[in-house]
Motif scaffolding. Structure first.
Motif, PDB file in Angstrom:
ATOM      1  N   LEU A   1      31.528  47.637  48.495  1.00  0.00           N
ATOM      2  CA  LEU A   1      33.251  48.053  49.127  1.00  0.00           C
ATOM      3  C   LEU A   1      34.318  47.370  48.974  1.00  0.00           C
ATOM      4  N   ILE A   2      33.587  46.077  49.596  1.00  0.00           N
ATOM      5  CA  ILE A   2      34.758  44.729  49.478  1.00  0.00           C
ATOM      6  C   ILE A   2      35.415  44.203  48.020  1.00  0.00           C
ATOM      7  N   LYS A   3      34.303  43.227  47.461  1.00  0.00           N
ATOM      8  CA  LYS A   3      34.039  43.136  46.351  1.00  0.00           C
ATOM      9  C   LYS A   3      34.398  43.812  45.020  1.00  0.00           C
ATOM     10  N   HIS A   4      34.181  45.273  45.473  1.00  0.00           N
ATOM     11  CA  HIS A   4      33.930  46.043  43.660  1.00  0.00           C
ATOM     12  C   HIS A   4      35.314  46.857  44.195  1.00  0.00           C
ATOM     13  N   PHE A   5      35.356  47.360  45.173  1.00  0.00           N
ATOM     14  CA  PHE A   5      36.210  48.832  45.378  1.00  0.00           C
ATOM     15  C   PHE A   5      37.843  48.134  46.126  1.00  0.00           C
ATOM     16  N   LEU A   6      38.230  47.510  46.720  1.00  0.00           N
ATOM     17  CA  LEU A   6      38.657  46.870  46.899  1.00  0.00           C
ATOM     18  C   LEU A   6      39.324  45.937  46.034  1.00  0.00           C
ATOM     19  N   ASP A   7      39.393  45.422  45.915  1.00  0.00           N
ATOM     20  CA  ASP A   7      39.421  43.925  44.369  1.00  0.00           C
ATOM     21  C   ASP A   7      39.192  44.998  43.143  1.00  0.00           C
ATOM     22  N   SER A   8      39.049  45.846  42.801  1.00  0.00           N
ATOM     23  CA  SER A   8      39.462  46.536  42.140  1.00  0.00           C
ATOM     24  C   SER A   8      40.897  46.818  42.227  1.00  0.00           C
ATOM     25  N   LEU A   9      41.458  47.197  43.354  1.00  0.00           N
ATOM     26  CA  LEU A   9      42.456  47.966  43.858  1.00  0.00           C
ATOM     27  C   LEU A   9      43.651  47.137  44.146  1.00  0.00           C
ATOM     28  N   THR A  10      43.243  45.938  43.684  1.00  0.00           N
ATOM     29  CA  THR A  10      44.309  44.945  44.128  1.00  0.00           C
ATOM     30  C   THR A  10      45.603  44.807  43.006  1.00  0.00           C
ATOM     31  N   PRO A  11      45.265  45.114  41.661  1.00  0.00           N
ATOM     32  CA  PRO A  11      46.476  44.904  40.645  1.00  0.00           C
ATOM     33  C   PRO A  11      47.668  46.290  41.359  1.00  0.00           C
ATOM     34  N   LEU A  12      47.053  47.024  42.257  1.00  0.00           N
ATOM     35  CA  LEU A  12      48.326  47.709  42.196  1.00  0.00           C
ATOM     36  C   LEU A  12      49.201  47.305  43.143  1.00  0.00           C
ATOM     37  N   THR A  13      48.977  46.314  44.347  1.00  0.00           N
ATOM     38  CA  THR A  13      50.129  45.395  44.574  1.00  0.00           C
ATOM     39  C   THR A  13      51.029  44.999  43.972  1.00  0.00           C
ATOM     40  N   LEU A  14      50.789  44.251  42.549  1.00  0.00           N
ATOM     41  CA  LEU A  14      51.809  43.643  41.183  1.00  0.00           C
ATOM     42  C   LEU A  14      52.160  44.907  40.583  1.00  0.00           C
ATOM     43  N   LEU A  15      51.337  45.935  39.685  1.00  0.00           N
ATOM     44  CA  LEU A  15      52.218  46.873  39.411  1.00  0.00           C
ATOM     45  C   LEU A  15      52.017  48.137  39.732  1.00  0.00           C
ATOM     46  N   GLN A  16      53.024  48.781  39.215  1.00  0.00           N
ATOM     47  CA  GLN A  16      53.685  50.436  39.115  1.00  0.00           C
ATOM     48  C   GLN A  16      53.922  51.290  38.326  1.00  0.00           C
ATOM     49  N   PRO A  17      52.607  52.286  37.645  1.00  0.00           N
ATOM     50  CA  PRO A  17      52.227  51.966  36.559  1.00  0.00           C
ATOM     51  C   PRO A  17      52.241  53.493  36.269  1.00  0.00           C
ATOM     52  N   ARG A  18      53.335  53.795  35.174  1.00  0.00           N
ATOM     53  CA  ARG A  18      53.806  55.267  35.202  1.00  0.00           C
ATOM     54  C   ARG A  18      52.830  56.119  34.613  1.00  0.00           C
ATOM     55  N   LYS A  19      53.608  57.466  34.564  1.00  0.00           N
ATOM     56  CA  LYS A  19      52.439  58.237  34.222  1.00  0.00           C
ATOM     57  C   LYS A  19      52.702  58.432  32.233  1.00  0.00           C
ATOM     58  N   GLY A  20      51.163  58.605  32.084  1.00  0.00           N
ATOM     59  CA  GLY A  20      50.803  58.477  30.495  1.00  0.00           C
ATOM     60  C   GLY A  20      50.451  57.070  30.495  1.00  0.00           C
ATOM     61  N   GLU A  21      50.744  55.823  31.163  1.00  0.00           N
ATOM     62  CA  GLU A  21      50.713  55.190  30.270  1.00  0.00           C
ATOM     63  C   GLU A  21      49.339  54.180  30.129  1.00  0.00           C
ATOM     64  N   ARG A  22      48.631  53.850  29.010  1.00  0.00           N
ATOM     65  CA  ARG A  22      47.391  53.536  28.525  1.00  0.00           C
ATOM     66  C   ARG A  22      47.132  52.165  28.948  1.00  0.00           C
ATOM     67  N   TRP A  23      45.881  51.987  29.599  1.00  0.00           N
ATOM     68  CA  TRP A  23      44.899  51.026  29.765  1.00  0.00           C
ATOM     69  C   TRP A  23      43.379  50.971  29.341  1.00  0.00           C
ATOM     70  N   ILE A  24      43.508  49.255  29.426  1.00  0.00           N
ATOM     71  CA  ILE A  24      41.814  50.099  28.768  1.00  0.00           C
ATOM     72  C   ILE A  24      41.313  48.235  29.761  1.00  0.00           C
ATOM     73  N   ASP A  25      40.366  48.204  30.045  1.00  0.00           N
ATOM     74  CA  ASP A  25      39.182  47.793  31.404  1.00  0.00           C
ATOM     75  C   ASP A  25      37.971  47.369  29.977  1.00  0.00           C
ATOM     76  N   VAL A  26      38.330  45.776  29.394  1.00  0.00           N
ATOM     77  CA  VAL A  26      37.133  45.461  28.807  1.00  0.00           C
ATOM     78  C   VAL A  26      35.841  44.540  29.276  1.00  0.00           C
ATOM     79  N   GLY A  27      35.145  45.317  29.320  1.00  0.00           N
ATOM     80  CA  GLY A  27      33.538  44.974  30.091  1.00  0.00           C
ATOM     81  C   GLY A  27      33.143  45.798  31.354  1.00  0.00           C
TER      82      GLY A  27
END
Length: 200
Positions: free
Chosen positions: A37-63
């Motif tokens: 929960l801490i090292k995978h789930f919470l860590d995965s959510l940290t970009p949302l402290t910086l980014l405010q994605p718009r509807k339809g934005e295309r993201w790719i998660d590599v690896g």
């Protein structure tokens, strides 16, 4: 950020399925619910402290492995169009299973290697490329062309190290270091940072 009760339920189901599959397939080296929960789930959510994605934005998660951070971010921000890139067949099978279980839309699993994604089909297809697992050198060599002009590349890293990035980007005319942002994970003292590059 605040998650709805439905999103929390989906993440708990994700945790349950991850642990169940992990008994026979090595999806993660972490074993306890708390660590995952801490090292995978919470860590995965940290970009949302910086980014405010718009509807339809295309993201790719590599690896992406077992879906970190891309699948967690998709659950948290369903308006994203997310591509999960994973070369390992068993991990890709888990991703297909869980996406089908939740009937998620606007998300796809691509079983391939980053260096194979070249040519007109892939050029400038994404607003953001992000990775927790792939080295910056591999991304800088093979991933920049996937991101459209004014798009971004985001790395999950350990302690902030500005000099390393200044050296890595020296002479690179396509990338600008937008920022190195320290982040803290609850219940852990491990230093973490998010490195954000802009494609020009």
């Amino acid at each position: 950020m605040v998650l709805s009760s439905e999103q929390v339920d989906r993440l708990l189901l994700y945790l349950s399925e991850l642990i169940r599959w992990n008994r026979s397939i090595n999806l993660t080296g972490l074993r306890s619910d708390r660590e995952i929960l801490i090292k995978h789930f919470l860590d995965s959510l940290t970009p949302l402290t910086l980014l405010q994605p718009r509807k339809g934005e295309r993201w790719i998660d590599v690896g992406t492995g077992a879906g970190f951070p891309g699948l967690v971010l998709k659950i948290a921000r369903p308006e994203l169009e997310m591509t999960l890139l994973e070369a390992t067949g068993k991990k890709a099978a888990f991703l297909h299973h869980f996406i089908g279980l939740l009937r998620l839309e606007g998300i796809s699993v691509l079983q391939d290697r980053l260096e194979h994604l070249h040519g007109p089909r892939w050029e400038e297809q994404y607003d953001l490329l992000l990775t927790r697992a792939v080295s910056p050198a591999v991304i800088l060599q093979n991933g920049v062309g996937l991101v459209q002009s004014e798009g971004r590349i985001l790395f999950f890293q350990g302690p902030p190290d500005a000099s390393r990035w200044e050296k890595a980007l020296k002479g690179n005319r396509r990338l600008v270091l937008e920022g190195i942002h320290p982040v803290s994970l609850p219940f852990t003292d491990e230093p973490r940072s998010l490195v954000l590059l802009k494609v020009v």
